[in-house]
Design a protein around this motif. Structure first.
Motif, short mmCIF file in Angstrom:
data_model
loop_
_atom_site.label_atom_id
_atom_site.label_comp_id
_atom_site.label_asym_id
_atom_site.label_seq_id
_atom_site.Cartn_x
_atom_site.Cartn_y
_atom_site.Cartn_z
N SER A 31 0.73 -1.32 -0.01
CA SER A 31 -0.01 0.05 0.04
C SER A 31 0.81 1.35 0.22
CB SER A 31 -1.04 0.08 1.11
OG SER A 31 -0.25 -0.17 2.51
N SER A 99 0.44 11.54 2.43
CA SER A 99 -0.09 10.64 3.18
C SER A 99 -1.19 10.87 4.31
CB SER A 99 0.74 9.50 3.71
OG SER A 99 1.86 9.99 4.47
N GLU A 124 0.14 -4.73 3.08
CA GLU A 124 1.29 -4.63 3.90
C GLU A 124 1.03 -2.82 4.03
OE1 GLU A 124 4.82 -2.49 3.36
OE2 GLU A 124 4.85 -4.13 2.02
N ARG A 126 0.60 0.84 6.94
CA ARG A 126 0.48 1.55 7.96
C ARG A 126 -0.72 1.25 8.90
NH1 ARG A 126 4.93 1.89 5.98
NH2 ARG A 126 6.46 3.29 6.44
N ASP A 127 -1.80 1.24 7.88
CA ASP A 127 -3.23 1.20 8.46
C ASP A 127 -3.98 -0.08 7.78
OD1 ASP A 127 -3.11 2.07 5.76
OD2 ASP A 127 -4.76 3.61 6.10
N ARG A 153 17.80 -0.19 6.30
CA ARG A 153 17.47 0.89 5.26
C ARG A 153 18.87 1.46 4.51
NH1 ARG A 153 12.01 2.74 4.34
NH2 ARG A 153 11.80 0.32 3.90
O1 DC Z 1 6.19 1.44 3.47
P1 DC Z 1 6.82 2.74 2.57
O2 DC Z 1 7.86 3.37 3.13
O3 DC Z 1 6.69 2.42 1.17
O4 DC Z 1 5.57 3.92 2.91
C1 DC Z 1 5.70 5.10 2.19
C2 DC Z 1 4.94 6.05 2.76
O5 DC Z 1 3.74 6.15 2.91
C3 DC Z 1 5.13 6.11 4.42
O6 DC Z 1 5.64 7.57 4.59
C4 DC Z 1 4.12 6.04 5.18
C5 DC Z 1 3.16 6.02 4.10
N1 DC Z 1 2.14 4.85 4.20
C6 DC Z 1 0.70 5.26 4.71
O7 DC Z 1 0.53 6.24 5.16
N2 DC Z 1 0.01 4.21 4.70
C7 DC Z 1 0.20 2.94 4.25
N3 DC Z 1 -0.80 1.99 4.40
C8 DC Z 1 1.26 2.67 3.76
C9 DC Z 1 2.32 3.52 3.92
#
Ligand code: DC
Length: 224
Positions: A31, A99, A124, A126-127, A153
């Motif tokens: 995501s 975001s 996969e 954050r939410d 990282r």
């Molecule tokens: O997992 P990543 O590093 O590729 O995510 C990129 C950005 O997107 C990170 O700053 C958090 C945001 N993100 C989000 O707000 N909600 C999600 N479901 C996935 C990522």
């Protein structure tokens, strides 16, 4: 069946999710790539990140598509393949501008649910467990010590930026953790019904093995 995996940057989510999807024969949804893709579009269109109306207009005419394949998912913005470009530090450094916008999240959530409809999926982000798939069959929260996450990282971003150093990466991750967990909409948080795993001292395959056992416990037959 939907498996929702959340956690901070560098916790091993992406690598583990891809492997889990491979082992279980599920589709994989990254995501974060969607938020990155729109960030790419904003930069390319030259829209100011503070111009909310401009961002909203741009979002309405942006088509984001994910193509899943076992050899790796591809992401397209208006039919342009941006799979590699969205990993660039200029995207990582700006993605928080989009975001945290409610209208952006609303569109991404719709896309994510559409992608998952009727599928077996490892989602996969954050939410995933808190908002997008709050009724997921299994919720997982991956975490790791910040130094370990930064080391992981650092080895990834060295290819883009050989001037970076580990201390900068630690500082950058601290900022991202803070932004992700304190933002107004859909902040990163560990929910009570998620299986928590600290991956600091575990190899990828060990994490995948633990998670498969955990997911099997939840399935009615004990097998997937
Ligand atoms: O997992 P990543 O590093 O590729 O995510 C990129 C950005 O997107 C990170 O700053 C958090 C945001 N993100 C989000 O707000 N909600 C999600 N479901 C996935 C990522």
């Amino acid at each position: 069946m939907i498996i929702a995996i959340d956690g901070p940057a560098g916790s091993g989510k992406s690598t583990v999710s891809k492997k889990l999807a491979e082992r279980l024969g599920f589709k994989y949804l990254d995501s974060g790539a969607m938020y990155r893709a729109f960030t790419w579009k904003v930069i390319n269109a030259g829209v100011d990140f503070n111009d909310k109306e401009g961002l909203c207009r741009l979002l309405n005419k942006t088509n984001i598509k994910i193509e899943y394949s076992k050899d790796g998912s591809k992401i397209f913005v208006d039919d342009i393949n941006v799979t590699n470009e969205i990993r660039h530090p200029s995207i990582t450094g700006n993605v928080h501008h989009v975001s945290n916008l409610e209208f952006v999240r609303k569109k991404m959530v719709e896309l994510q649910r559409g992608f998952a409809k009727g599928e077996n999926i490892i989602a996969e982000g954050r939410d995933m467990g808190t908002v997008v798939f709050s009724d997921a069959d299994k919720k997982i929260y991956l975490d790791a010590d910040i130094k370990e996450r930064a080391t992981r990282r650092y080895s990834e971003i060295k290819t883009f930026n050989d001037k970076s150093n580990l201390n900068n990466v630690i500082e950058d991750l601290r900022q991202r953790d803070h932004r992700d967990s304190t933002r107004e909409f859909a902040p990163l948080k560990q929910v009570a019904d998620a299986f928590y795993l600290d991956t600091t001292n575990l190899k990828i395959e060990q994490v995948v093995d633990i998670l498969i056992k955990e997911i099997e416990k939840n399935s009615k037959t004990g097998k997937l």
